[in-house]
Scaffold this active site. Structure first.
Site, PDB file in Angstrom:
ATOM      1  CG  PHE A   1      -3.581 -23.632 -57.457  1.00  0.00           C
ATOM      2  CD1 PHE A   1      -3.278 -23.827 -56.115  1.00  0.00           C
ATOM      3  CD2 PHE A   1      -4.891 -23.342 -57.795  1.00  0.00           C
ATOM      4  CE1 PHE A   1      -4.257 -23.731 -55.141  1.00  0.00           C
ATOM      5  CE2 PHE A   1      -5.877 -23.253 -56.820  1.00  0.00           C
ATOM      6  CZ  PHE A   1      -5.555 -23.449 -55.489  1.00  0.00           C
TER       7      PHE A   1
ATOM      8  CG  ASP B   1      -1.394 -17.887 -60.534  1.00  0.00           C
ATOM      9  OD1 ASP B   1      -1.093 -17.270 -59.497  1.00  0.00           O
ATOM     10  OD2 ASP B   1      -2.405 -18.589 -60.638  1.00  0.00           O
TER      11      ASP B   1
ATOM     12  CE  LYS C   1      -3.246 -18.744 -52.167  1.00  0.00           C
ATOM     13  NZ  LYS C   1      -3.122 -19.343 -53.496  1.00  0.00           N
TER      14      LYS C   1
ATOM     15  NE  ARG D   1       0.872 -25.105 -48.733  1.00  0.00           N
ATOM     16  CZ  ARG D   1       0.102 -24.252 -49.433  1.00  0.00           C
ATOM     17  NH1 ARG D   1       0.385 -23.991 -50.690  1.00  0.00           N
ATOM     18  NH2 ARG D   1      -0.951 -23.688 -48.876  1.00  0.00           N
TER      19      ARG D   1
HETATM   20  C1  LIG Z   1      -4.273 -19.690 -54.284  1.00  0.00           C
HETATM   21  C2  LIG Z   1      -4.153 -19.869 -55.754  1.00  0.00           C
HETATM   22  C3  LIG Z   1      -5.247 -19.657 -56.605  1.00  0.00           C
HETATM   23  C4  LIG Z   1      -6.580 -19.324 -56.018  1.00  0.00           C
HETATM   24  O1  LIG Z   1      -7.572 -19.032 -56.945  1.00  0.00           O
HETATM   25  P1  LIG Z   1      -8.932 -18.372 -56.408  1.00  0.00           P
HETATM   26  O2  LIG Z   1      -9.728 -18.162 -57.619  1.00  0.00           O
HETATM   27  O3  LIG Z   1      -8.526 -17.098 -55.696  1.00  0.00           O
HETATM   28  O4  LIG Z   1      -9.546 -19.327 -55.453  1.00  0.00           O
HETATM   29  C5  LIG Z   1      -5.035 -19.756 -57.974  1.00  0.00           C
HETATM   30  N1  LIG Z   1      -3.821 -20.063 -58.484  1.00  0.00           N
HETATM   31  C6  LIG Z   1      -2.761 -20.293 -57.686  1.00  0.00           C
HETATM   32  C7  LIG Z   1      -1.428 -20.598 -58.276  1.00  0.00           C
HETATM   33  C8  LIG Z   1      -2.905 -20.218 -56.306  1.00  0.00           C
HETATM   34  O5  LIG Z   1      -1.855 -20.459 -55.508  1.00  0.00           O
END
Ligand SMILES: *Cc1c(COP(=O)(O)O)cnc(C)c1O
Length: 438
Positions: A156, A225, A251, A399
């Site tokens: 991400f 993560d 989530k 998705r």
């Molecule tokens: C949803 C998500 C984020 C979100 O980061 P925020 O700082 O909460 O906006 C970060 N890393 C991953 C892998 C995600 O899926």
């Protein structure tokens, strides 16, 4: 194509050629729902209100991997926090209502869902901010001769941005590596690897125990993560000796839009963890107002400033939806839901029109199914117009997220049926021009 809406009473489109197959799968869905030990948990969420049904807003919600649905316990709890704790008790609530200790208390409520003992998880700030704490804190604990950070090449984006900035600040280089290659690529110069447990785009589940062990053999730390695994499947942080982990709570944990994220620090590393954001809330004695910084003992040193109490307490109320729920049972249902969705898609979607990019192997699958499909952006727009809410990711991915606490097999079957209608009816189009946000 018929305009007759699909309803539980009328799941079959009259005259549809797939009617016989469809009825079979709809019957099967009802049987699976009847046998589902988690089915009653759906009642803990605001999904099936009479108002929503009357206004036609009772969507099939398959986007809980982006924003979890509202747990019923939240609105009354937040009204009480606002009217009584803030409105009447005011400043006294920091102690009398337990506001001050909420980051650790809520962390301890998330802990069993990710396989962590008490005192290892603290809640606050966004995932991005916690990634910064974890990566810089990890580099500070790594061996002196380390020159690089490995980052999941399919990550991400925010993880990669933060890791590159953290590397610049600590004088290290970032090297992107596919998760499956990390065991081969790690060297004695690697400080740590930052890896997504589940790939947000494809739904692929990475091998957390194996990658963590390989990193440790080379003397590197493992930073995970968990945004797409926390609340979706067992993680086993303590059991697999993960060093640091972060994850979001909006989530699969259903904490609400922008609810605060969590940081995990392995118990044996907490003494050595030096946060790059040593705010006064992480001080050993915050109210001493000492000009010199002394970190708090334990996970409280992962705190920064004054916590966002309204969001934090909404999250705490949301976590009541997990009372009496074992994450292993959630995983069993999640795999059954995604298996059933794939079977329904195979039955209803015209051959060659969509292809799953989510692994079929259960050991490599998270709690979503991603379908590569031409014109995916337009297809998702049409699905949403017809009440099937998933999302679209660049360049061509539909998705669908499955939240076992509230997704039913009937939802799954109907979503696949509507997808079949849309893909049967829409002409094949090129890649959509624009996509949805992050
Ligand atoms: C949803 C998500 C984020 C979100 O980061 P925020 O700082 O909460 O906006 C970060 N890393 C991953 C892998 C995600 O899926």
């Amino acid at each position: 194509m018929s305009e007759t809406p699909l309803t539980p009473e009328n799941p079959v489109q009259p005259g549809a050629p797939e009617a016989a197959v469809e009825r079979e799968l709809a019957v099967q869905a009802r049987q699976l729902d009847a046998a589902d030990p988690l089915a009653e948990l759906r009642g803990r969420f605001a999904l099936d209100s009479a108002d929503a049904r009357a206004s036609g807003a009772a969507d099939i919600y398959l986007d809980g991997n982006s924003l979890g649905a509202l747990p019923r316990a939240v609105p009354d709890r937040i009204a009480d926090v606002i009217h009584r704790e803030w409105g009447e008790l005011r400043i006294r609530s920091w102690t009398e209502s337990g506001w001050w200790t909420a980051p650790e208390r809520v962390g301890d409520k998330i802990a069993p869902l990710i396989g962590a003992g008490p005192g290892r998880v603290v809640v606050g700030d966004s995932t991005s901010v916690n990634l910064f704490k974890a990566v810089v804190g990890g580099v500070r604990m790594a061996g002196k001769g380390c020159t690089e950070i490995l980052v999941d090449a399919t990550t991400f984006p925010t993880d990669g941005y933060i890791a590159r900035s953290a590397a610049r600040m600590t004088g290290l280089a970032v090297r992107p590596v596919e998760p499956a290659r990390i065991a081969d690529e790690v060297t004695e110069r690697t400080a740590l690897a930052l890896v997504n447990h589940v790939d947000y785009r494809t739904g692929e589940l990475n091998d957390l125990p194996g990658i963590t062990t390989a990193l440790h053999s080379a003397g590197a730390l493992a930073v995970w993560d968990l945004c797409h695994s926390a609340g979706a499947l067992p993680v086993g942080l303590d059991a697999h000796h993960v060093d640091l982990a972060v994850g979001c709570t909006y989530k699969y944990l259903n904490g609400g839009p922008g609810s605060p994220a969590f940081l995990y620090v392995r118990e044996s590393l907490q003494e050595r963890f030096e946060s790059p954001l040593p705010g006064w809330n992480s001080h050993a004695d915050p109210f001493a107002m000492d000009p010199a910084y002394t970190p708090a003992q334990g996970i409280a040193r992962g705190r920064v400033g004054t916590p966002d109490i309204l969001s934090l307490l909404a999250l705490e109320a949301a976590l009541e939806a997990w009372d009496g729920v074992a994450i292993e049972d959630v995983r069993t249902k999640s795999l059954a839901l995604t298996d059933f969705f794939l079977a329904c898609v195979a039955a209803y979607v015209p051959a060659g029109r969509a292809r799953s990019v989510t692994p079929l192997n259960h050991r490599r699958r998270g709690s979503q199914v991603s379908l590569a499909c031409s014109g995916a952006g337009e297809v998702m727009d049409e699905l949403i117009r017809r009440g099937v809410v998933g999302d679209y990711r660049q360049p061509n991915v539909l998705r669908f997220g499955f939240t076992p606490l509230y997704t039913s097999f009937t939802d799954v079957e109907r979503a696949a049926w509507v997808l079949g209608e849309v893909l049967g009816a829409l002409p094949e189009v090129g890649p959509a021009a624009a996509g949805a946000g992050g």
